[in-house]
Scaffold this active site. Sequence first.
Site, PDB file in Angstrom:
ATOM      1  N   ASN A 225      -1.317  27.200  -6.352  1.00 42.81           N
ATOM      2  CA  ASN A 225      -0.698  26.269  -7.317  1.00 42.81           C
ATOM      3  C   ASN A 225      -1.284  26.493  -8.699  1.00 42.81           C
ATOM      4  O   ASN A 225      -0.577  26.462  -9.702  1.00 42.81           O
ATOM      5  CB  ASN A 225      -0.937  24.804  -6.934  1.00 42.81           C
TER       6      ASN A 225
ATOM      7  N   ARG B  97       2.962  15.350  -0.400  1.00 46.17           N
ATOM      8  CA  ARG B  97       2.869  16.801  -0.624  1.00 46.17           C
ATOM      9  C   ARG B  97       1.384  17.164  -0.537  1.00 46.17           C
ATOM     10  O   ARG B  97       0.514  16.379  -0.938  1.00 46.17           O
ATOM     11  CB  ARG B  97       3.429  17.163  -1.994  1.00 46.17           C
ATOM     12  N   HIS B  98       1.083  18.364  -0.018  1.00 43.54           N
ATOM     13  CA  HIS B  98      -0.320  18.787   0.102  1.00 43.54           C
ATOM     14  C   HIS B  98      -1.021  18.762  -1.264  1.00 43.54           C
ATOM     15  O   HIS B  98      -0.370  18.828  -2.313  1.00 43.54           O
ATOM     16  CB  HIS B  98      -0.384  20.199   0.695  1.00 43.54           C
TER      17      HIS B  98
ATOM     18  N   HIS C 190       5.478  20.331   1.928  1.00 41.93           N
ATOM     19  CA  HIS C 190       5.442  21.196   0.749  1.00 41.93           C
ATOM     20  C   HIS C 190       6.536  20.783  -0.234  1.00 41.93           C
ATOM     21  O   HIS C 190       7.411  19.995   0.102  1.00 41.93           O
ATOM     22  CB  HIS C 190       5.701  22.640   1.180  1.00 41.93           C
TER      23      HIS C 190
ATOM     24  N   GLU D 158       6.676  25.898   4.487  1.00 44.67           N
ATOM     25  CA  GLU D 158       7.349  25.990   3.185  1.00 44.67           C
ATOM     26  C   GLU D 158       8.411  27.092   3.187  1.00 44.67           C
ATOM     27  O   GLU D 158       8.341  28.040   3.983  1.00 44.67           O
ATOM     28  CB  GLU D 158       6.296  26.238   2.080  1.00 44.67           C
TER      29      GLU D 158
ATOM     30  N   ARG E  28      -2.790  24.524   3.865  1.00 46.30           N
ATOM     31  CA  ARG E  28      -2.894  23.493   2.838  1.00 46.30           C
ATOM     32  C   ARG E  28      -2.443  22.110   3.312  1.00 46.30           C
ATOM     33  O   ARG E  28      -2.970  21.098   2.863  1.00 46.30           O
ATOM     34  CB  ARG E  28      -2.124  23.905   1.571  1.00 46.30           C
TER      35      ARG E  28
HETATM   36  O1  F6P Z   1       4.844  26.663  -5.784  1.00 44.99           O
HETATM   37  C1  F6P Z   1       4.664  25.981  -4.612  1.00 44.99           C
HETATM   38  C2  F6P Z   1       5.887  26.103  -3.716  1.00 44.99           C
HETATM   39  O2  F6P Z   1       5.679  25.298  -2.578  1.00 44.99           O
HETATM   40  C3  F6P Z   1       6.254  27.534  -3.284  1.00 44.99           C
HETATM   41  O3  F6P Z   1       5.547  28.021  -2.176  1.00 44.99           O
HETATM   42  C4  F6P Z   1       7.729  27.443  -3.037  1.00 44.99           C
HETATM   43  O4  F6P Z   1       8.363  28.685  -3.034  1.00 44.99           O
HETATM   44  C5  F6P Z   1       8.132  26.547  -4.192  1.00 44.99           C
HETATM   45  O5  F6P Z   1       7.069  25.624  -4.381  1.00 44.99           O
HETATM   46  C6  F6P Z   1       9.407  25.783  -3.956  1.00 44.99           C
HETATM   47  O6  F6P Z   1       9.849  25.208  -5.167  1.00 44.99           O
HETATM   48  P1  F6P Z   1      11.059  25.860  -6.011  1.00 44.99           P
HETATM   49  O7  F6P Z   1      12.204  25.885  -5.083  1.00 44.99           O
HETATM   50  O8  F6P Z   1      11.254  24.899  -7.146  1.00 44.99           O
HETATM   51  O9  F6P Z   1      10.699  27.225  -6.450  1.00 44.99           O
END
Ligand code: F6P
Length: 413
Positions: free
Chosen positions: A222, A215-216, A357, A288, A263
């Site tokens: 973040n 993962r980045h 991601h 992502e 990223r």
């Molecule tokens: O927060 C980082 C991220 O990569 C967001 O861009 C993305 O929407 C999310 O994580 C995905 O994780 P989850 O489905 O748990 O919200």
Amino acid sequence: MRGRLVIAMVGLPARGKSTMARKICRTLELDGVNARIFNNGKLRRQMDPEGLTSTPDFFAAANVTGLEMRDTIARRSIAMAQAFLAGDGQVAILDATNITRERRAEICAAFSSLPLCFVECLNADEEALEANLERKADLPEFRGLSREKALESFVQRIAHYEQIYEPLGDEPNRILVDSFDSCILQEHISEVLPYYDRIRDIITTRVVRNLFLVRHGETFYNLEDRIGGDSSLTEKGEDQAEALAEHFATVRIPIIFTSNHRRTLQTARPIAARQEPCSIIALPEFNEIHAGICEHLTYEEVREKLPQVARERGPNKFRYVYPEGEGYTTMAERVHRGLKKVFFLNNYDENIMIVGHRAVNRMILSRFLSRQEEEIPYIYMPQDRYYHIRIDPHKRSFELVPYRSAPAAWAGW
Ligand code: F6P
């Protein structure tokens, strides 16, 4: 001794022949079969350390010297394969274009007393082909040329081959394979061939020797728990990328696949810089999850401003689709397509790295793990470790590895 077999690959350059040849060879070896690849390109490069045969002209139909040299190389490969099979060799794989009927007739004549099967690789996916060409431009044989010139040179080489291309037609044993989709398009087998069922199986199975799923590093988004966007790495994120680079410095990684987001590229670059050579291939399929109306918001803001989103997503995270965006379920197809590109572009026995991601990596991992759909959005995807995935026909393993420690026993694979 289970019998002997000759496999001759067929197809234009960059259609996945070598990857398929390696996959067949290495898997048979794991089964205890003595298999070996005889690659004309490798022989050509060994015979020509100056790189004079890497120019497009060498491959032109009108270049008599080039033609003679290619014939000499092909005959040498054939002779080496014959010697291998006359000893304790069991499966010889001729990895070359073999795209003229004349060349194939020569192969048939050379192995007239042995079962022989032609495997033609096609790839109808333009994007995958283009990405493969980009990769070829990084090959050592184009050292000294700019990326553009290298690409041009390779495209011209293909054009020369296209002029003389004669697809498989009446060869007694022939299989037509879509190397991008790992499926058999046509099959004509007129005798019992040793290992044939196994080979069919290998052609249509995707195996992973070493996949490092990273993962980045930490981003500014973040830090604030913000969703989506195209944020850059923080200082800590850059430091994580450097630590990854250090960790993988002794592990050969020829290609790193990323998304188009900053990223992942910023994380991949220091890793690539420690590898020689290494291509970074950015695939939009690994971008992502697009959170639609929630992009750029923090999870807290979503709860406050868009309570219905939080309410609906919570209990049904896998199936939920963000308004004007995506969900895990709608993202599955594109991520799968990205993975197909990865398998097509990577040479089978090379290590693969994907820098992705949180959500995308979960989807990738779920392709290899048997998990219930509802569990996928909760797969642990930290930024200080990566997943090391190994799948071959005999074993499967998944390991979550912290990268601040020295590489484990697999270093140098
Ligand atoms: O927060 C980082 C991220 O990569 C967001 O861009 C993305 O929407 C999310 O994580 C995905 O994780 P989850 O489905 O748990 O919200």
